[in-house]
Design an enzyme around this catalytic site. Structure first.
Site, PDB file in Angstrom:
ATOM      1  N   SER A 140      12.687 -42.978 -14.008  1.00 34.97           N
ATOM      2  CA  SER A 140      11.503 -42.184 -13.686  1.00 34.97           C
ATOM      3  C   SER A 140      11.421 -42.103 -12.170  1.00 34.97           C
ATOM      4  CB  SER A 140      10.258 -42.847 -14.265  1.00 34.97           C
ATOM      5  OG  SER A 140       9.131 -42.080 -13.933  1.00 34.97           O
ATOM      6  N   LYS A 154       0.825  -1.202   0.000  1.00 33.93           N
ATOM      7  CA  LYS A 154       0.000   0.000   0.000  1.00 33.93           C
ATOM      8  C   LYS A 154       0.866   1.261   0.000  1.00 33.93           C
ATOM      9  CE  LYS A 154      -4.016   1.582   2.602  1.00 33.93           C
ATOM     10  NZ  LYS A 154      -5.095   0.786   2.078  1.00 33.93           N
ATOM     11  N   ARG A 211      -3.326   2.900   8.818  1.00 30.17           N
ATOM     12  CA  ARG A 211      -3.632   1.576   8.260  1.00 30.17           C
ATOM     13  C   ARG A 211      -2.379   0.739   8.128  1.00 30.17           C
ATOM     14  NH1 ARG A 211      -8.558   2.273   4.843  1.00 30.17           N
ATOM     15  NH2 ARG A 211      -8.861   4.495   4.619  1.00 30.17           N
ATOM     16  N   GLY A 260      -8.213  -7.095   5.140  1.00 28.14           N
ATOM     17  CA  GLY A 260      -9.029  -7.200   6.348  1.00 28.14           C
ATOM     18  C   GLY A 260      -8.395  -7.942   7.508  1.00 28.14           C
ATOM     19  N   ARG A 311      -3.821  -1.348  -6.389  1.00 22.22           N
ATOM     20  CA  ARG A 311      -3.027  -2.584  -6.301  1.00 22.22           C
ATOM     21  C   ARG A 311      -3.465  -3.487  -7.436  1.00 22.22           C
ATOM     22  NH1 ARG A 311      -6.056  -4.459  -0.793  1.00 22.22           N
ATOM     23  NH2 ARG A 311      -8.101  -4.594  -1.686  1.00 22.22           N
ATOM     24  N   TYR A 353      11.077 -34.687 -18.516  1.00 24.27           N
ATOM     25  CA  TYR A 353       9.623 -34.537 -18.472  1.00 24.27           C
ATOM     26  C   TYR A 353       9.084 -34.718 -17.059  1.00 24.27           C
ATOM     27  CZ  TYR A 353       9.215 -39.625 -18.154  1.00 24.27           C
ATOM     28  OH  TYR A 353       9.305 -40.921 -17.735  1.00 24.27           O
ATOM     29  N   HIS A 372     -16.448  -9.143   1.628  1.00 23.24           N
ATOM     30  CA  HIS A 372     -15.381 -10.028   2.098  1.00 23.24           C
ATOM     31  C   HIS A 372     -15.506 -11.424   1.482  1.00 23.24           C
ATOM     32  CE1 HIS A 372     -13.588 -12.922   4.968  1.00 23.24           C
ATOM     33  NE2 HIS A 372     -12.635 -12.017   5.036  1.00 23.24           N
ATOM     34  N   CYS A 404       7.301 -39.308 -12.015  1.00 29.34           N
ATOM     35  CA  CYS A 404       5.918 -39.743 -12.139  1.00 29.34           C
ATOM     36  C   CYS A 404       5.202 -39.813 -10.797  1.00 29.34           C
ATOM     37  CB  CYS A 404       5.820 -41.071 -12.881  1.00 29.34           C
ATOM     38  SG  CYS A 404       6.630 -42.416 -12.018  1.00 29.34           S
TER      39      CYS A 404
HETATM   40  C1  PEP Z   1       5.883 -43.452  -6.825  1.00 30.04           C
HETATM   41  O1  PEP Z   1       6.282 -44.206  -5.935  1.00 30.04           O
HETATM   42  O2  PEP Z   1       6.122 -42.235  -6.840  1.00 30.04           O
HETATM   43  C2  PEP Z   1       5.053 -43.973  -7.904  1.00 30.04           C
HETATM   44  C3  PEP Z   1       4.740 -43.217  -8.946  1.00 30.04           C
HETATM   45  O3  PEP Z   1       4.572 -45.231  -7.758  1.00 30.04           O
HETATM   46  P1  PEP Z   1       3.274 -45.570  -6.889  1.00 30.04           P
HETATM   47  O4  PEP Z   1       2.600 -44.292  -6.530  1.00 30.04           O
HETATM   48  O5  PEP Z   1       2.452 -46.437  -7.769  1.00 30.04           O
HETATM   49  O6  PEP Z   1       3.868 -46.290  -5.730  1.00 30.04           O
END
Ligand code: PEP
Ligand code: MG
Length: 890
Positions: A775, A26, A96, A105, A351, A862, A467, A842
């Site tokens: 992975s 502010k 303020r 608030g 803002r 990825y 609010h 993953c």
């Molecule tokens: C993990 O362990 O991150 C994974 C992707 O395998 P899961 O969640 O199936 O154990």
């Protein structure tokens, strides 16, 4: 000498927008607006460093502060001709808070400071008597509750009694005499409660208010808001002291809030609300019904209350020019507060405006189109997590519904849940996994945790800037507010509309985009992914380096993944395919078989089903990479648990229940996270890996024939901890592939491994020698690093976050100093052993924006996440790339 105070006003300022850390949002913006020559009431900002000093030194101030404040007050006097305590031209100020990040608030404010028994007469002379005494009582009330800690309702009951005595229902009916009487009673209340008279010296009042604002930085409301928004306590707040301007000096005065674009839709043009003859707080409090700013908005809403454009055309024109100027200057949509005092226009605050995800998208895309910002900046303007709002379902237009009432479309999205009437109840019921709609007359900062717990918010009172509306939009929660037909009875726990009642626990659906409330559950539809959404995602895709894949095994998930822009499947958990319908029988036969031959016979029945699944998956993905993981869980997960289930299964399989029970006991893992599962199961029962490899490769051949796109499956081995485990399973896969090739089905494939055990991460170099890709399974990696499962950790994470022992939930965001180290080390060591080793993630972290930034920084190829998070991951990956490009040039 240290500088603790920064002045602004009269077309110049000591600070600027760049000094946000020191002056708070502010204060920095007030300075910037003053420098732009905009009509900002003069004032000064006490810096956040004073707040830090205050808490580090037993709530005391730096020695120089007093003198600097006096000088700054002198500067206000120069600009306004008004002085604290003056009997003819008294200065009144507002005090303020203003932190670096906006915390609407959450902290304390005091208005009209400087009034006392003398200056009230001077104000009466300058304005009128009624106004002067009304303002004085407002000041005592606010100061009394904020600074002196006297309960607000004690003042309210004095006011109520006085109204009753005089036969008035509204404050507007009270005259100067009445306010004088109320002021006398207020002062008596103060003296009775704190054993001291109400402070008369304006400088005492000022220091009291400054202390209260700094003190409010650590109030529980502010603390829980900070926790929710990741704002560190160490930032502190600034205090802004500013000459008062009055929107409540009669019919030529007004106060209001305006956005430079519509915060719900993003449409360009002034959008906001105002009230004639009111102070700022009256607009946001939602007690009076605000009026529209523009005539077109008034016509759209169908209200009879006139617009600002009509009643104050000059102020309207000045507001329009100011808004345009500020938006062009800040190059972002602004949220302004303004006051008109007897026809003179003042700007009190600007803002960056909070907006819905829809509006954020539209504003970003439009501004890039207008040349105000670049496409890269547009990509950076939308919070990835906010896309969640757009990826959420909307009501199915074809679905039958029973309308309960209308309100304002305060925050889009549809939500269904049980009615709950208090924030506390919402918190409690949420803990039991219930889905809730918080229903209130209006919300206040005390309701924050209840709003977090609910899926949607419904209020009977308040406008688009109340609010409830502002906070719900910030949280991305559906909200309908100002549904005036609702009569809410908290005591009885009912909500009544035209004679019909609903009680706590009854299910309702709200549509925050249409402002409607329906009985029961109304079916919803999947969102549209075209238009501005598609445009911005296209821009994001040209910027990002990380590829984005999805975790999917069913055809539905795979199709959703493609629709959301996934560039492949990063994890197909084949065990999910083992549970379905008939298949579980085959799986159980395999488990109960006495020898390899018996298992092979059972697996032979599963092969065609598994192959069919893969063919469909490959066809849907049409040549995009697909990583298929061989069987992961321990076998007992496929067997019945209770005696009754065992008896049932034994009967249908025509086996002895005792034998089945023995087998269940023998296979049950005491440590289901490790034990006889994953690659270890594939080693002891190689026929499982053989069957799955065959199904994958034969399916790849067939899908390639059907689509004309070659498929190169990536076969992934789970739970590897040692190089020799991977080698062993890889040999089984290669043997099977060679057999197939010899029989005319030659398919290219790669073999890689999950890195989901700390040991695997630490031995990444040698494991990489036997792997085509890694992975990172950060679900298991987090559990095994912490030595605790997600479910068991649930109990400590919340309190730990509360105590500041950990900063982020490690099961949500990869902790760069903990599990993240294992990922980074494994990525580096793996690439050292095998340059070009493909690296992905993953675990659930693959869909978390902060973790995605980390994955980008350490050079993964990825991320793979659930299909519905793919757009979030695409945008987060683009922002990560922009961030690292910025760091490189900096
Ligand atoms: C993990 O362990 O991150 C994974 C992707 O395998 P899961 O969640 O199936 O154990
Ligand atoms: Mg795992």
């Amino acid at each position: 000498m240290a500088k603790w105070v920064y002045s602004f006003g009269g077309g110049r300022a000591e600070g600027s927008a760049a000094m946000r850390e020191l002056l708070g949002g502010k204060g920095a913006n007030l300075a910037e607006m003053a420098n732009l020559g905009l009509p900002v009431p003069p004032g000064f900002t006490v810096t956040t460093e004073v707040c830090t000093h205050f808490y580090a030194n037993d709530r005391t101030y730096p020695a120089e502060l007093k003198g600097e404040v006096e000088v700054a007050l002198g500067a206000i006097a120069d600009h306004t001709g008004k002085v604290f305590g003056d009997r003819s031209e008294p200065l009144l100020v507002s005090v303020r808070s203003g932190a670096r990040a906006s915390m609407p608030g959450m902290m304390d404010t005091v208005l009209n400071l400087g009034l006392n028994d003398d200056t009230v007469d001077a104000i009466a002379g300058l304005a009128d008597e009624r106004f002067a005494w009304d303002t004085y009582r407002r000041f005592i009330q606010m100061y009394g509750s904020v600074v002196l800690g006297i309960e607000h309702h004690e003042f309210e009951s004095i006011l109520e009694l006085e109204r009753e005595k005089r036969g008035e229902t509204e404050d507007t009916g009270l005259d100067a005499e009445a306010w004088k009487e109320i002021v006398a009673q207020y002062k008596a209340l103060v003296e009775e409660t704190i054993d001291k008279p109400f402070p008369q010296a304006p400088s005492d009042q000022l220091w009291g208010a400054i202390g209260a604002v700094f003190g409010s930085w650590m109030n529980p409301r502010a603390e829980s808001y900070r926790k929710l928004h990741d704002i560190p306590a160490s930032w502190g707040t600034a205090v802004n002291v500013q000459a008062m301007v009055f929107g409540n000096m009669g019919e030529t005065s007004a106060t209001g809030v305006a956005f430079t674009r519509n915060p719900a839709t993003g449409d360009k043009g002034l959008y906001g609300e105002f009230l004639v003859n009111a102070q700022g707080e009256d607009v946001v409090a939602g007690i009076r019904t605000p009026q529209e700013i523009t005539e077109s908005a008034r016509q759209m809403s169908g209200t009879k209350l006139p617009s600002l454009e009509t009643v104050m055309p000059d102020a309207f024109a000045e507001l329009g020019q100011t808004a345009e100027r500020l938006e062009a200057h800040y190059r972002d949509m602004q949220d302004l507060e303004f006051t008109v005092e007897r026809g003179t226009f003042w700007i009190l605050q600007t803002r960056a405006g909070k907006r819905t995800a829809n509006a954020a998208l539209k504003v970003a895309v439009d501004m890039a189109g207008e040349g105000l910002i670049t496409r890269e900046e547009a990509v950076g303007r939308v919070e990835p997590e906010a896309l969640n709002q757009l990826l959420h379902p909307t009501l199915d237009p074809a679905a039958e519904r029973t309308l309960i009432a209308h309100g304002l479309p305060a925050s889009p999205g549809a939500a269904t849940g049980e009615i709950v009437f208090s924030a506390e109840a919402a918190e409690k019921l949420k803990a039991d996994g219930r889905e809730l709609i918080l229903v209130r007359n209006e919300t206040s900062p005390e309701d924050i945790n209840g709003m977090v717990a609910a899926l949607g918010v419904l209020t009977a009172r308040g406008g688009m800037t109340s609010h409830a509306a502002v906070v719900a939009r910030g949280m991305g929660k559906p909200c309908v507010c100002g549904a005036g037909a609702l009569k809410i009875d908290y005591k009885a726990g009912t909500m009544t509309v035209g004679g019909k009642s609903w009680k706590a626990g009854d299910v309702i659906t709200i549509d925050g985009a249409a402002g409607q409330i329906f009985e029961g559950r109304v079916p919803t539809l999947r969102p549209e992914l075209t238009g501005d959404f598609g445009t911005l995602m296209g821009w994001a895709d040209t910027v990002r380096r990380l590829k984005v894949r999805a975790n999917a095994e069913t055809p539905n998930d795979a199709r959703a993944a493609r629709e959301f822009g996934a560039e492949g499947i990063g994890l197909c958990r084949t065990e999910h395919m083992f549970f379905e319908g008939e298949r579980i029988i085959g799986v159980r036969e395999m488990i109960l078989a006495h020898d390899a031959a018996g298992r092979r016979a059972a697996l032979e029945k599963l092969l065609p089903m598994q192959r069919k699944d893969f063919i469909e998956l490959f066809k849907i993905m049409h040549g995009l990479p697909v990583t298929i993981r061989l069987l992961d869980p321990p076998l007992h997960e496929f067997l019945p648990k209770s005696d009754a289930e065992i008896a049932d299964v034994a009967k249908s399989m025509k086996v002895d229940p005792a034998l089945l029970r023995d087998r269940v006991i023998a296979l049950t893992e005491s440590n289901p996270m490790l034990g006889h599962r994953g690659c270890r199961l594939l080693i002891t029962y190689p026929e499982i890996a053989e069957m799955q490899t065959r199904a994958i490769l034969e399916a790849a051949a067939e899908a390639a024939k059907a689509t004309g796109e070659p498929v190169t499956p990536e076969i992934m081995v789970p739970l590897v901890g040692m190089r020799s485990e991977l080698d062993h399973v890889r040999a089984t896969i290669e043997r099977t592939a060679a057999d197939l090739a010899a029989n005319g089905t030659a398919v290219e494939y790669t073999v890689g491994t999950m890195i989901e055990l700390p040991r695997a991460a630490l031995r990444a170099q040698e494991i990489a020698e036997g792997a085509d890709f890694f992975s990172f399974g950060t679900n298991d990696l987090t559990q095994t690093t912490f030595g605790i499962s997600r479910d068991d950790a649930h109990g400590f994470i919340g309190p730990y976050l509360g105590l500041g022992l950990i900063e982020k939930d490690p099961f949500v965001t990869l902790d760069p100093d903990g599990v993240g180290v294992l990922v980074r080390v494994a990525a580096n060591e793996g690439r050292k052993a095998r340059p070009g080793l493909k690296l992905g993630i993953c675990g659930e972290h693959g869909g978390d924006p902060a973790s995605i930034r980390f994955c980008d920084a350490i050079g993964l190829d990825y991320v793979s996440c659930s299909p519905f998070r793919v757009p979030i991951a695409r945008l987060a990956a683009a922002q990560a790339a922009l961030h690292s490009a910025q760091n490189q040039t900096a």
